[in-house]
Design an enzyme around this catalytic site. Structure first.
Site, PDB file in Angstrom:
ATOM      1  CG  ASP A  65      -1.770   1.571   4.652  1.00 43.66           C
ATOM      2  OD1 ASP A  65      -2.544   2.553   4.656  1.00 43.66           O
ATOM      3  OD2 ASP A  65      -0.536   1.690   4.582  1.00 43.66           O
TER       4      ASP A  65
ATOM      5  CE  LYS B 204       3.519   5.685   5.947  1.00 37.95           C
ATOM      6  NZ  LYS B 204       2.736   4.958   4.929  1.00 37.95           N
TER       7      LYS B 204
HETATM    8  C1  R5P Z   1       0.625   6.024   1.979  1.00 39.13           C
HETATM    9  O1  R5P Z   1       0.692   6.742   2.964  1.00 39.13           O
HETATM   10  C2  R5P Z   1      -0.272   4.836   1.902  1.00 39.13           C
HETATM   11  O2  R5P Z   1      -1.331   4.938   2.768  1.00 39.13           O
HETATM   12  C3  R5P Z   1       0.495   3.541   2.157  1.00 39.13           C
HETATM   13  O3  R5P Z   1       0.838   3.476   3.517  1.00 39.13           O
HETATM   14  C4  R5P Z   1       1.715   3.486   1.314  1.00 39.13           C
HETATM   15  O4  R5P Z   1       1.400   3.745  -0.011  1.00 39.13           O
HETATM   16  C5  R5P Z   1       2.398   2.146   1.417  1.00 39.13           C
HETATM   17  O5  R5P Z   1       3.560   2.202   0.655  1.00 39.13           O
HETATM   18  P1  R5P Z   1       4.741   1.174   0.893  1.00 39.13           P
HETATM   19  O6  R5P Z   1       4.160  -0.188   0.781  1.00 39.13           O
HETATM   20  O7  R5P Z   1       5.708   1.486  -0.215  1.00 39.13           O
HETATM   21  O8  R5P Z   1       5.317   1.464   2.233  1.00 39.13           O
END
Ligand code: R5P
Length: 295
Positions: A216, A189
């Site tokens: 996550d 990502k």
């Molecule tokens: C950042 O790398 C965290 O691990 C999450 O993937 C991130 O905070 C998710 O953010 P969002 O929901 O805005 O994509």
């Protein structure tokens, strides 16, 4: 041990106290007309081991100042040892300078918690545990991944594939896979540091006709989970459960993820929300039961 439930984690604090069979001491809170927070201990904490449970999810700054007031007042009142349990640590993603001139926000938050008088810091699935090394007091990062995995299993996801949105989070997917046993993997990502836009590289997984759990630490805008869910739908996954420790769910994130094709979204009460189905209380209670004092 005395458990103090902060206003941002009142229910969680109550659950932790109940599981431990320890005394819960509610604190008086209010807001002044201009929005400033007020805190008053209504029972004596002099000489006590105090555990303050207060998350710092939105509104972060208010919850953070309440945490600092709680810690500092306990210290002033003579508490012997103060453990700050902060299930979601605000500002943890700004743990370094990504662009020249930026504030390293996490470092400032850490300095404040220490200066207020905490003797120990406990959090859950912090974004980057390495960044906690900035603390001079002992700290611990607990994990919700096992209890999330257990929940998914109880919903019939045993044998599902566990997917993390990036390699950094792959260790989280591995823990969920230890429970579900269907294998795990991670996406590649990328986030545009200026626009915040998420993109994931095309990567093929063995998910056709299979259930998948995407895990996550945080769901914020939902961009990451939308991208992961779309990719899984393209690859003909069967049921998709999206899970996280900290469901911040900013600005319609939940609806966006469901529209992208997820069947369900599950989070923990580290951040209270309408998807906070799994409680982190047993994980915190078990840690405190084993004796949290010292390193
Ligand atoms: C950042 O790398 C965290 O691990 C999450 O993937 C991130 O905070 C998710 O953010 P969002 O929901 O805005 O994509």
């Amino acid at each position: 041990m005395i458990i103090i439930p902060g206003p941002a984690s009142y229910d969680l604090g109550m659950k932790v106290a109940k599981l431990l069979g320890e005394k819960l001491v509610p604190v008086e809170f209010k807001y002044f007309p201009d929005g400033e927070s007020y805190v008053r201990y209504t029972e004596d904490v002099d000489g006590e081991d105090v555990v303050i449970v207060q998350t710092t999810s939105p509104p972060q700054d208010t919850h953070l100042i309440q945490l600092l007031l709680l810690i500092n007042a306990a210290k002033d009142l003579g508490a012997r040892y103060i453990t700050a349990v902060v299930p979601y640590l605000a500002y943890s993603r700004q743990d370094k300078k990504f662009r020249p001139g930026e504030a390293v926000s996490l470092k400032t938050v850490i300095r404040l918690i220490e200066a207020a008088g905490a003797n120990k810091f406990v959090t859950v699935d912090v974004h980057n545990v390495e960044a906690l090394k900035e603390f001079k007091i002992p700290f611990v990062d607990l994990s919700a991944m096992y209890v999330l995995g257990e929940y998914a299993k109880s919903c019939g996801f045993g044998g599902a594939f566990s997917l993390a949105p990036d390699e950094f989070a792959s260790s989280r997917a591995k823990v969920v896979d230890d429970v579900l046993g269907g294998g795990y993997g991670w996406l590649k990502k990328e986030r545009d540091r200026v626009t915040g836009e998420i993109s994931v590289a095309k990567k093929v997984f063995d998910v056709q006709g299979r259930d998948v759990v995407v895990v996550d630490d945080i769901i914020s805008t939902g961009g990451t989970m939308v991208a992961a869910t779309k990719l899984l739908r393209e690859q003909k996954a069967r049921k998709i459960m999206v899970m996280c420790t900290h469901p911040l769910l900013i600005g319609g994130a939940k609806e966006k993820i469901i529209r992208a094709g997820a069947d369900s979204i599950v989070g923990t009460d580290c951040v209270p929300s309408d998807v906070s189905i799994v409680s982190i209380a047993p994980v915190i209670a078990e840690y405190l039961r084993k004796g949290s004092r010292g390193a």
